[in-house]
Design a protein around this motif. Structure first.
Motif, PDB file in Angstrom:
ATOM      1  N   GLU A   6      -3.504  -4.897  -2.765  1.00  0.00           N
ATOM      2  CA  GLU A   6      -3.222  -4.450  -4.136  1.00  0.00           C
ATOM      3  C   GLU A   6      -1.858  -3.777  -4.228  1.00  0.00           C
ATOM      4  N   LEU A   8       0.758  -4.368  -2.301  1.00  0.00           N
ATOM      5  CA  LEU A   8       1.791  -5.398  -2.219  1.00  0.00           C
ATOM      6  C   LEU A   8       1.940  -6.119  -3.542  1.00  0.00           C
ATOM      7  N   GLU A   9       0.803  -6.436  -4.139  1.00  0.00           N
ATOM      8  CA  GLU A   9       0.788  -7.148  -5.404  1.00  0.00           C
ATOM      9  C   GLU A   9       1.578  -6.372  -6.463  1.00  0.00           C
ATOM     10  N   ARG A  10       1.342  -5.069  -6.519  1.00  0.00           N
ATOM     11  CA  ARG A  10       2.036  -4.292  -7.545  1.00  0.00           C
ATOM     12  C   ARG A  10       3.502  -4.085  -7.198  1.00  0.00           C
ATOM     13  N   VAL A  12       5.468  -6.080  -5.738  1.00  0.00           N
ATOM     14  CA  VAL A  12       6.215  -7.305  -6.011  1.00  0.00           C
ATOM     15  C   VAL A  12       6.672  -7.368  -7.462  1.00  0.00           C
ATOM     16  N   PHE A  13       5.860  -6.838  -8.365  1.00  0.00           N
ATOM     17  CA  PHE A  13       6.177  -6.957  -9.790  1.00  0.00           C
ATOM     18  C   PHE A  13       6.823  -5.716 -10.389  1.00  0.00           C
ATOM     19  N   THR A  14       6.943  -4.657  -9.595  1.00  0.00           N
ATOM     20  CA  THR A  14       7.440  -3.400 -10.148  1.00  0.00           C
ATOM     21  C   THR A  14       8.941  -3.287  -9.956  1.00  0.00           C
ATOM     22  N   PRO A  15       9.708  -3.254 -11.050  1.00  0.00           N
ATOM     23  CA  PRO A  15      11.154  -3.184 -10.879  1.00  0.00           C
ATOM     24  C   PRO A  15      11.671  -1.780 -10.572  1.00  0.00           C
ATOM     25  N   ALA A  19       8.670   4.020  -9.753  1.00  0.00           N
ATOM     26  CA  ALA A  19       7.299   3.510  -9.835  1.00  0.00           C
ATOM     27  C   ALA A  19       6.848   2.982  -8.475  1.00  0.00           C
ATOM     28  N   ALA A  22       5.826   5.891  -6.463  1.00  0.00           N
ATOM     29  CA  ALA A  22       4.506   6.387  -6.890  1.00  0.00           C
ATOM     30  C   ALA A  22       3.387   5.508  -6.333  1.00  0.00           C
ATOM     31  N   LEU A  23       3.602   4.196  -6.317  1.00  0.00           N
ATOM     32  CA  LEU A  23       2.584   3.284  -5.786  1.00  0.00           C
ATOM     33  C   LEU A  23       2.381   3.501  -4.290  1.00  0.00           C
ATOM     34  N   ARG A  26       0.551   6.837  -3.715  1.00  0.00           N
ATOM     35  CA  ARG A  26      -0.891   6.783  -3.948  1.00  0.00           C
ATOM     36  C   ARG A  26      -1.598   6.065  -2.805  1.00  0.00           C
ATOM     37  N   PRO A 128      -8.487 -13.873  -3.349  1.00  0.00           N
ATOM     38  CA  PRO A 128      -7.097 -14.344  -3.275  1.00  0.00           C
ATOM     39  C   PRO A 128      -6.031 -13.288  -2.936  1.00  0.00           C
ATOM     40  N   LEU A 132      -3.676 -13.748   0.359  1.00  0.00           N
ATOM     41  CA  LEU A 132      -2.222 -13.906   0.314  1.00  0.00           C
ATOM     42  C   LEU A 132      -1.556 -12.898   1.252  1.00  0.00           C
TER      43      LEU A 132
ATOM     44  N   PHE B 167       0.143   6.226 -13.707  1.00  0.00           N
ATOM     45  CA  PHE B 167       1.345   6.478 -14.512  1.00  0.00           C
ATOM     46  C   PHE B 167       0.940   7.019 -15.884  1.00  0.00           C
ATOM     47  N   GLU B 276       5.206  -6.631 -15.342  1.00  0.00           N
ATOM     48  CA  GLU B 276       5.037  -5.683 -14.236  1.00  0.00           C
ATOM     49  C   GLU B 276       3.574  -5.628 -13.781  1.00  0.00           C
TER      50      GLU B 276
END
Ligand SMILES: [Zn+2]
Lengths: 528, 355
Positions: A6, A8-10, A12-15, A19, A22-23, A26, A128, A132, B167, B276
């Motif tokens: 989870e 890694l998934e986030r 990848v999409f967090t610019p 943030a 923070a991920l 956590r 999935p 991955l 967040f 995101e």
């Protein structure tokens, strides 16, 4: 493994950098030992097991899926591991997915011939996202979209700032996964891990770019000056526990420069510039580039591109920490140390005598050697402070119209370059996001093009037609003739004739220039 | 039994039942149309006579306007059969969105089910898919690749709520299609315990009101437009998919941009939309559901209206079923297009109220 997948998934999409921190934070706060430590090692690239070839994944897929449907699916998804992760027949094993430590230890010990069955068993037990993460992990294709540095900042934030990221950096290379002593220290359950004699990295002190406005307030007598050489900044660490050559980003580059490591028959921590030198003359940066990013180096490479270090500073003499001393005192110690030890393949950076700033400016303007990038001004009384403290060290570049930008996208070129990714879009930091500022498709050698092309292919995170989005981790120095305000560009600025001046593999993306750095050059024109 | 291709004919712009003289979901104006559901690619304006479920007609009137929804409008309740030109016709729920129907036709000893868009996963905002045995099953194939295996929607809303907890100062903007996805997402969030007001882009209100009129409770909905930016910190804001990347969303406080769509299963698709937080929530059957449904109808023959027909037909052939691609033009997935024409209109009307 679920929490790690989870994360890694986030990521990848967090610019945004904050943030991402923070991920990571956590994840470290909520996961138990040793899972989080193995996760940390995976993120920082410290896990070591023989990785499987993509053919293992392909073979597994062929055994479990219809070949026609697999081909159509792969064509649609565009990534082998992702295709298999998504179309693997759904969880048939209620044992639940393996834990990260379980995966790590199995990969360390399993015989190669057992691997397909082990992996298939894991995939059967997983959904999935976990599939991955597993497939990326075992093929060594894990692109987490977060640097080792970010992970250390996240760890620091767990302490509410009590322990700084640089302090973590200092013990880092003395630690090993799953980092239980580190987490105990972070969580105030244990003492600071003592690296003892381990050859750990000490974060470097960096210089601020000098602006015309800063120049006015500068008291010439309070500063010392040295040339800024066009190589890569390194730290030489030699202790009873071992010898390491670190880049400024804390990467261990010892194996690429065995002759330097061999010359470190002393006990000290030194700061210097790694250069290729022939008969005392510094060779162009392109020569040094021949030696970078190689796992092994041939005797011929060492002969043709002989490496040397120009020493700037001393951080430790045996176990004595020099860093609190003022620069003048450290310099005196460095000179005495050098005279005493006389290390091979090293010389001392020259101190430039000057009486006034205009005099210094003239010397800077007249510097002939191509390998001189400019000047470094150091306050005589400055202790060695990690990071980029303002007002202590300044870099005064000779040619100001360059920026260090991060590659964001790549596109195939035209004509004879149509099989290479040779057109690049670069970005600069704005807040904690990258904004594209320039496209460049020239300035590199054919050899560099081959390297860049391979880099793009290996670091693609998404494809949009002919364009590949790449991992935001490669810094390139972009030269340009002028910067102008522009309403057509998202960045608000357009640069004229941008070209790649050089590839900065040594520079972490977080230290690339900021949009403000470029905006300062608006209106400052140079002849092309 | 008369073979179905002798009386049911695919034209590029829709399936035509010859003895009944009606089209199903035609993409251009016709004399008589049966409409499976109110998504804009299936429910076009300007037909002379329209037959559909009562909820579909209500949604069509809300979207298209009273007069453009059909010259004459005939509501047909679930399971109530009528005969048109010798063809016995009735509607069964398709589980796709409120009012979505499968069209069941019996003629000359042959029963055909035209599914329209459908899903099998439970959805509190619409009637559950009703399985009907038949001789020919006409199916969609939007997500007909084995890579599409939709996770449980509750898992996805949990991820959204976990992100809000991590967040709490950031506005979470979720792109969701205006009809169906939006209301389902609200219902899922309510079921997960999110009882705070949900803020919405102006374009989403009219259809939520239709759902509420059909006794589907959505809780407190507020316009994202009137509220102060500060009130939106840590709030959920729903918007049409086309609005999440434009200025409207960028004016929010450090937004987390999410998108609820079956396409979010594939990373590249999520990346290319600048998302995101991709939420894999779909109102279409996934690969497993499509194949299971085909098998459960017992139909020896399957026609595929739109989507990845080659993969579904290939898989059916391996189980000994006859497949045929109809290649109907003009159907898509409602999430897949950036912004539909309708959305653009709605945005233009409301953009001046944006925060
Ligand atoms: Zn639909």
């Amino acid at each position: 493994m679920i929490a790690f997948a989870e994360l890694l998934e986030r990521l990848v999409f967090t610019p945004s950098r904050n943030a991402k921190i923070a991920l990571l934070r956590r994840y470290f706060e909520t996961q138990p030992d040793p899972d989080r430590g193995i996760g940390l090692a995976a993120i920082t690239g410290e896990l070591s097991f023989a990785t499987a070839k993509p053919s293992l994944i392909r073979d597994l897929a062929h055994a479990r899926t219809d070949p026609v449907l697999f081909a159509w699916s792969y064509d649609y998804v565009g990534d082998l591991a992702e295709t298999v992760a998504l179309m693997w027949p759904s969880a048939s094993n209620d044992a639940g997915p393996p834990s990260l430590p379980e995966v790590n230890s199995a990969l360390q010990t399993a015989a190669k011939s057992d691997l397909p069955a082990i992996v298939a068993g894991w995939l059967d037990a997983s959904e999935p996202p976990v599939r991955l993460a597993l497939l990326k992990l075992i093929t060594g294709g894990l692109r987490v979209g977060a640097s080792a540095r970010l992970a250390k900042i996240a760890l620091s934030e767990m302490t509410g700032g009590r322990i700084g990221p640089d302090e973590i950096e200092e013990v880092w290379h003395g630690l090993e996964p799953p980092y239980e002593r580190l987490f105990a220290w972070i969580e105030s359950r244990g003492p600071k891990p003592d690296p003892a004699d381990a050859p750990v990295f000490r974060p470097l002190m960096l210089a601020h770019p000098l602006e015309p406005a800063d120049l006015e307030g500068l008291d010439a007598t309070a500063f010392r000056a040295e040339w800024k050489w066009d190589g890569i900044r390194v730290q030489l660490v030699s202790t009873r526990g071992g010898r390491r050559l670190y880049s400024r980003g804390a990467d261990d580059i010892s194996s690429a420069f065995p002759e330097i490591v061999a010359a470190m028959n002393f006990e000290a921590v030194l700061d210097g510039e790694l250069l290729v030198m022939r008969d005392g003359a510094v060779a162009p940066f392109a020569d040094l580039q021949q030696r970078l990013n190689r796992k092994a180096v041939s005797p011929r490479m060492m002969r043709d591109f002989p490496a040397a270090v120009r020493l700037y500073d001393i951080l430790f003499d045996r176990s004595e920490d020099m860093r609190p001393l003022p620069f003048d005192a450290r310099r005196a110690r460095l000179e005495a140390w050098y005279a005493r030890v006389q290390p091979a393949r090293m010389d001392l950076s020259e101190m430039i005598a000057f009486h006034s700033l205009p005099e210094l400016a003239e010397r800077r303007a007249n510097a002939r050697a191509a390998a001189i990038e400019g000047l470094i001004l150091k306050r005589a009384d400055s202790p060695y402070v990690p990071g980029r403290p303002k007002g202590l060290w300044w870099k005064w570049k000779r040619d100001p119209l360059t920026i260090d930008a991060v590659m964001m996208y790549a596109q195939r070129g035209h004509g004879k370059r149509s099989s290479y990714y040779s057109d690049y879009t670069f970005g600069l930091w704005n807040g904690d996001e990258l904004v594209p500022v320039a496209k460049a498709y020239s300035g590199f050698t054919d050899q560099e093009l081959i390297w860049l092309d391979r880099w793009v292919r290996n670091h693609t995170v998404a494809r949009f037609g002919p364009v590949r989005e790449v991992e935001k981790s490669l810094v390139l120095e972009i030269a340009f003739d002028a910067a102008q305000r522009s309403t057509r560009h998202k960045s608000g600025v357009a640069v004229r004739f941008p070209r790649v001046a050089r590839i900065r593999r040594d520079k972490p993306a977080a230290e690339a220039d900021r949009l403000e750095d470029l905006l300062r050059w608006v209106g400052d024109e140079r002849a092309a | 039994m008369l073979r179905p291709e002798t009386w049911l004919k695919p034209f590029p712009y829709g399936l035509f039942c010859e003895p009944g003289g009606f089209f199903i979901d035609p993409t251009r104006p016709v004399d008589r149309a049966i409409i499976t559901h109110a998504h804009s690619d299936h429910a076009r304006p300007g037909h002379r006579a329209v037959l559909a479920s009562p909820a579909t007609l209500a949604l069509m009137r809300a979207r298209l306007g009273e007069d453009r929804a059909g010259g004459s409008q005939q509501p047909l309740p679930w399971g109530e059969a009528i005969t048109i030109g010798g063809v016995r016709v009735w509607l069964e729920p398709a589980g796709h969105v409120l009012g979505s129907a499968q069209v069941v036709m019996e003629y000359a000893g042959c029963r055909v089910v035209v599914s329209g868009d459908y899903k099998r996963c439970p959805d509190p905002t619409c009637e559950a898919f009703a399985l009907t045995a038949c001789d020919l099953f006409v199916t969609e194939a939007t997500f007909a690749l084995p890579v599409f295996c939709h996770p449980k929607p509750e898992h996805e809303t949990e991820r959204l709520l976990a992100s809000l907890a991590l967040f709490p100062e950031r506005t979470h903007v979720v792109g969701c299609y205006v009809l169906g996805k939006c209301q389902r997402l609200i219902a899922l969030l309510r079921a997960a315990g999110w009882d705070k007001p949900i803020y919405m882009h102006g374009a989403l209100f009219p259809l939520c009101r239709v759902y509420e009129a059909h006794s589907i409770a959505l809780g407190e909905l507020r316009p994202a437009t009137v509220a102060a930016r500060d009130a939106l910190q840590g709030a959920i804001v729903l918007a049409p998919p086309g609005a999440i990347q434009d200025r409207w969303a960028r004016r929010l406080v450090d937004p987390v941009v999410a998108l609820a769509s079956g396409w979010m299963r594939v990373r590249q698709r999520a990346k290319s939309r600048g998302v995101e937080l991709p939420l894999v929530i779909s109102d279409h059957a996934d690969w497993g559901e499509l194949n299971r449904t085909v098998d459960e109808t017992g139909a020896p023959e399957v026609w595929v209206t739109h989507g990845r027909e080659e993969a579904l037909i290939h898989a059916c052939a391996q189980r000994g079923l006859r497949g045929r691609a109809l290649r109907l033009v003009g159907y898509g997935d409602e999430d897949d297009e950036g912004v539909s024409v309708e959305e653009v209109g709605a945005q233009a009307e409301t953009s001046d109220q944006a925060p």
